[in-house]
Design an enzyme around this catalytic site. Structure first.
Site, PDB file in Angstrom:
ATOM      1  N   HIS A 373     -40.735   0.607  12.969  1.00 18.01           N
ATOM      2  CA  HIS A 373     -39.775  -0.168  13.763  1.00 18.01           C
ATOM      3  C   HIS A 373     -38.373   0.444  13.787  1.00 18.01           C
ATOM      4  O   HIS A 373     -37.380  -0.290  13.863  1.00 18.01           O
ATOM      5  CB  HIS A 373     -39.708  -1.612  13.256  1.00 18.01           C
ATOM      6  N   CYS A 374     -38.293   1.768  13.717  1.00 19.60           N
ATOM      7  CA  CYS A 374     -36.990   2.458  13.707  1.00 19.60           C
ATOM      8  C   CYS A 374     -36.108   1.929  12.582  1.00 19.60           C
ATOM      9  O   CYS A 374     -34.894   1.750  12.752  1.00 19.60           O
ATOM     10  CB  CYS A 374     -36.284   2.318  15.050  1.00 19.60           C
ATOM     11  N   ALA A 375     -36.725   1.667  11.429  1.00 18.14           N
ATOM     12  CA  ALA A 375     -35.986   1.128  10.282  1.00 18.14           C
ATOM     13  C   ALA A 375     -36.599   1.650   8.982  1.00 18.14           C
ATOM     14  O   ALA A 375     -36.968   0.875   8.092  1.00 18.14           O
ATOM     15  CB  ALA A 375     -35.995  -0.396  10.312  1.00 18.14           C
TER      16      ALA A 375
END
EC number: 2.8.1.7
Length: 416
Positions: A373-375
């Site tokens: 999740h781009c995290a």
């Protein structure tokens, strides 16, 4: 220009089933099953009003903006600028402080290179939180490399809330910039952004707020928040991709140099030099996504017609239902159980992989997100390499939640 009437007062009690029919894609079947779209934190579906507004522009008004005196050019310019006005109303912000751009990633990079790069020095600190999207981490890493500034991280508590005591302790005189999300795209945590910005301002710290996940689901009042910069993304707000906005305090916009050079952002050009346009147009070089922004105006009007408070109430009810049902499943692990949450649930089931779950759920007509999740730093905190994420919007239904749970139980059985 042809108008779409989407600005009526919010109804007392929205007819959610009727509103759902405004979204053509939600009528689809996937693999022979009715689509359950639970990937709204990734991008939201578009109401017919947005599709019609974009189509009408290309059919009847297509022209460039701010570059012609003919009728089509005037119509296009007026419609484009009407979007700025609509967004300013949504955010309770002055129009002359609102830069139209391609989205939050562009907005944060604009701040990084036009505000931070000329000002930060070796020894200065950029403060971010553990729950940031990469778009609110990587630009600051690039600036730190070029300026000698350091990045410090405010951590979270196990339930996914920000450790506010630790954050306040980290607000030392060396901190020049605080970059923080309003709502976590993974955990759904709604940060107490008003208090955080107030504390930062008392210490002379400039604040950048990533509002990408907040604007579609929460009432945003820029003056009340008290930040220096606030960025939003259009495609999560039921608008077209490639649209968004950056709000910035007037005093910042006037001293920031342009990020990109080209047409529209100038007043006069000669080989001896260039006189730049005034903000916000100084930061809007080149031909923008005109049709997209006209569609975004329709999206904003659509949301305002429903009422953002009504949307928040609806999504809170859906979130409670989904969370309750997920907690009944053996081996279920939920990530982020903050008391104040947007309608986002990240989860894993013991003995399964996120990608396997998401792939098999797709065969059941269910669209969720799987991965990091781009995290990445956030998932590292929890000791996992991937999670599944179900994220809801007001057009989702309780019946969809029941069908999603049934599909999840079926898939879990298949995976053993």
């Amino acid at each position: 220009m042809d108008r779409i009437n989407t600005s009526a007062a919010p109804p007392t009690s929205p007819d959610w089933e009727r509103l759902r029919t405004d979204f053509p894609l939600l009528q689809r079947h996937v693999h022979g099953k009715p689509l359950i779209y639970f990937d709204n934190a990734n991008t939201a579906q578009k109401p017919q009003a947005v599709i019609t507004a974009t189509d009408t522009f290309y059919r009847r008004h297509n022209a460039n903006i701010s570059r012609a005196v003919h009728t089509l050019g005037t119509e296009a310019t007026e419609a484009y600028e009407a979007t700025r006005t609509a967004l300013a109303t949504l955010l309770n912000a002055p129009t002359h402080e609102l830069v139209l751009c391609s989205g939050t990633t562009f907005a944060i990079n604009l701040i990084a290179y036009s505000w931070a790069l000329p000002r930060l020095r070796a020894g200065d600190v950029i403060l971010v939180s553990r729950m940031e999207h990469h778009a609110n981490i990587v630009p600051w890493q690039l600036i730190a490399e070029r300026t000698g500034a350091r990045i410090q991280v405010a951590d979270i508590l196990p339930n996914g809330t920000l450790d506010l005591d630790a954050l306040h302790t980290l607000m030392t005189p060396q901190v020049k910039l605080l970059a923080i999300t309003h709502v976590s795209n993974v955990l759904g945590t709604v940060n107490p952004i008003h208090d955080i910005c107030r504390q930062a301002r008392q210490r002379g710290i400039t604040t950048v707020v990533d509002g990408s996940q907040a604007a579609p689901h929460r009432h945003i009042d820029i003056p009340a928040i008290g930040c220096d910069f606030y960025a939003i993304t259009g495609h999560k707000l039921y608008g077209p991709t490639g649209t968004g906005a950056l709000w910035a305090r007037r005093e910042h916009l006037h001293i920031m140099p342009p990020f990109l050079g080209g047409g529209e952002m100038i007043k006069e050009v000669s080989f001896d030099g260039t006189l730049f346009n005034t903000p916000p147009h100084k930061f809007e070089a080149g031909t923008p996504n005109i049709a997209g922004f006209i569609g975004l105006r329709a999206a904003v009007d659509y949301v305002r017609r429903i009422g953002i408070e009504q949307i928040e109430t609806r999504e809170t009810e859906l979130l409670a239902h989904l969370t309750e049902e997920l907690q009944k499943i053996d081996g279920m692990r939920l990530f982020g159980t903050a008391p104040n949450k947007a309608a986002v649930v990240s989860f894993m089931i013991e003995g399964t992989h996120a990608h396997d779950l998401a792939t098999l759920l797709d065969l059941e007509g269910v669209a969720i997100r799987s991965g990091q999740h781009c995290a990445h730093p956030l998932l590292q905190y929890y000791g996992v390499t991937a999670t599944c994420r179900a994220s809801l919007a007001f057009y989702n239904t309780h019946e969809e939640i029941e069908r999603f749970i049934a599909a999840l139980l079926k898939v879990r059985k298949l995976l053993g």
